[in-house]
Design a protein around this motif. Sequence first.
Motif, PDB file in Angstrom:
ATOM      1  N   TYR A  20       0.847  -1.212   0.000  1.00  0.00           N
ATOM      2  CA  TYR A  20       0.000   0.000   0.000  1.00  0.00           C
ATOM      3  C   TYR A  20       0.878   1.256   0.000  1.00  0.00           C
ATOM      4  O   TYR A  20       0.739   2.141  -0.843  1.00  0.00           O
ATOM      5  N   TYR A  29       0.016  10.092  -1.909  1.00  0.00           N
ATOM      6  CA  TYR A  29      -1.296   9.960  -1.247  1.00  0.00           C
ATOM      7  C   TYR A  29      -1.176  10.576   0.140  1.00  0.00           C
ATOM      8  O   TYR A  29      -0.385  10.127   0.967  1.00  0.00           O
ATOM      9  N   CYS A  63     -13.898   2.339   5.858  1.00  0.00           N
ATOM     10  CA  CYS A  63     -12.880   2.080   4.834  1.00  0.00           C
ATOM     11  C   CYS A  63     -11.490   2.215   5.461  1.00  0.00           C
ATOM     12  O   CYS A  63     -10.597   2.900   4.937  1.00  0.00           O
ATOM     13  N   ASP A 122     -13.981  -2.387   6.918  1.00  0.00           N
ATOM     14  CA  ASP A 122     -13.419  -2.415   5.565  1.00  0.00           C
ATOM     15  C   ASP A 122     -13.684  -3.810   5.003  1.00  0.00           C
ATOM     16  O   ASP A 122     -13.572  -4.804   5.734  1.00  0.00           O
ATOM     17  N   THR A 167     -11.606   8.634   5.223  1.00  0.00           N
ATOM     18  CA  THR A 167     -10.717   9.181   4.183  1.00  0.00           C
ATOM     19  C   THR A 167     -10.577   8.117   3.106  1.00  0.00           C
ATOM     20  O   THR A 167     -10.532   6.918   3.401  1.00  0.00           O
TER      21      THR A 167
HETATM   22  C1  LIG Z   1      -8.142   4.338  -0.746  1.00  0.00           C
HETATM   23  S1  LIG Z   1      -8.409   3.100   0.484  1.00  0.00           S
HETATM   24  C2  LIG Z   1      -8.512   4.174   1.882  1.00  0.00           C
HETATM   25  C3  LIG Z   1      -7.844   3.589   3.090  1.00  0.00           C
HETATM   26  C4  LIG Z   1      -7.612   4.563   4.234  1.00  0.00           C
HETATM   27  N1  LIG Z   1      -8.860   5.091   4.736  1.00  0.00           N
HETATM   28  C5  LIG Z   1      -6.697   5.677   3.811  1.00  0.00           C
HETATM   29  O1  LIG Z   1      -7.152   6.811   3.587  1.00  0.00           O
HETATM   30  O2  LIG Z   1      -5.492   5.421   3.682  1.00  0.00           O
HETATM   31  C6  LIG Z   1     -10.096   2.623   0.212  1.00  0.00           C
HETATM   32  C7  LIG Z   1     -10.561   1.464   1.103  1.00  0.00           C
HETATM   33  O3  LIG Z   1     -11.973   1.303   0.936  1.00  0.00           O
HETATM   34  C8  LIG Z   1     -12.248  -0.073   1.111  1.00  0.00           C
HETATM   35  N2  LIG Z   1     -13.601  -0.364   0.601  1.00  0.00           N
HETATM   36  C9  LIG Z   1     -14.014  -0.496  -0.686  1.00  0.00           C
HETATM   37  N3  LIG Z   1     -15.326  -0.768  -0.734  1.00  0.00           N
HETATM   38  C10 LIG Z   1     -15.781  -0.809   0.549  1.00  0.00           C
HETATM   39  C11 LIG Z   1     -17.050  -1.041   1.163  1.00  0.00           C
HETATM   40  N4  LIG Z   1     -18.146  -1.285   0.425  1.00  0.00           N
HETATM   41  N5  LIG Z   1     -17.151  -0.998   2.510  1.00  0.00           N
HETATM   42  C12 LIG Z   1     -16.040  -0.756   3.269  1.00  0.00           C
HETATM   43  N6  LIG Z   1     -14.804  -0.538   2.748  1.00  0.00           N
HETATM   44  C13 LIG Z   1     -14.674  -0.557   1.408  1.00  0.00           C
HETATM   45  C14 LIG Z   1     -11.122  -0.763   0.364  1.00  0.00           C
HETATM   46  O4  LIG Z   1     -10.984  -2.121   0.736  1.00  0.00           O
HETATM   47  C15 LIG Z   1      -9.943   0.118   0.773  1.00  0.00           C
HETATM   48  O5  LIG Z   1      -9.300  -0.403   1.913  1.00  0.00           O
END
Ligand SMILES: C[S@@+](CC[C@H](N)C(=O)[O-])C[C@H]1O[C@@H](n2cnc3c(N)ncnc32)[C@H](O)[C@@H]1O
Length: 291
Positions: A20, A29, A63, A122, A167
Amino acid sequence: MADGKSRFDDIYARPDPRAYFTRLAPLEYEIPHHAQPVFRRTAAERAAYDDGGPGPPVVLDLCCSYGINAALLNHDVTLAELYQRYTSEPARTMTSAELAAWDKHFYAERRRPDALPVYGLDVAAPAVRYAQAAGLLDAAFTDNLEQTPPGPGLSRALRDVGLITLTGGGSYITERTFTALLDGARRPVWVCAFVLRTVSYEPVVRTLTAHGLRTTADTSRTYPQRRFTDAREQRFAVEAVRALGADPTAREEAGRFHTVLYRSRPLRVFPSPACPLAFPQSPPEGVAWDA
Ligand SMILES: C[S@@+](CC[C@H](N)C(=O)[O-])C[C@H]1O[C@@H](n2cnc3c(N)ncnc32)[C@H](O)[C@@H]1O
């Protein structure tokens, strides 16, 4: 790719956060860094608000991935240090179990005295397992509330939640997820969400309003999320932002996704003496809320 935004599915569900951070480093990011002081301040205000509940209000990081917001909320660390840590030579040669043990010690030493319990939600099971193993999350859930109602574990956990943070997830989840969360809540829930300007948050705001929350946003202030992967992704973002009535000049046109911070609180604590400056009395110009 979906909706013109590059996808990163391959780094979301790994047994640890190294891929990641390695993949996102060149894209800079950065949204958890901008969220850190906002989430800390909001969590402190929410904890100071006595709702008569048993114990401190739990923060639910939506998430949550590898627990990055929990790390930044409850520990004396910066996002830059996390990038450095997870792309470092010592980290590169460890197994995931060794990394989790290394992290557990690292975060325990940096735990802040005002730390609050954090639950994570998540769909990526390996990521939340890691966050728990590293001591970042007090509980973790993988229910996909876009598709199914909360299971018994999450339903029980929702009774403790007093603040929802977000986020990087605004383009993955919709009002369906928020409806399920707020239907299950038993304590007053505040929401603090950084949402890409390529996505309309209006359906979520309507849901929050229906649950008695008032949402405010200063749309003149934006927070960069990351660089675009390529010119195609930038074109998509510029057009999406324009289609939603915002101006991409000097923001998306300059090469990065930008977010808006939306804050929601129950009407009866708005404005609260505990947080006189946290919200404007009336919506700033251009804000889209209060259906
Ligand atoms: C860009 S990452 C963000 C992670 C963290 N919040 C950050 O900002 O570093 C997006 C996350 O959303 C999760 N995600 C996608 N669809 C989801 C859902 N329906 N419910 C919960 N999480 C979800 C993905 O697995 C991923 O870990």
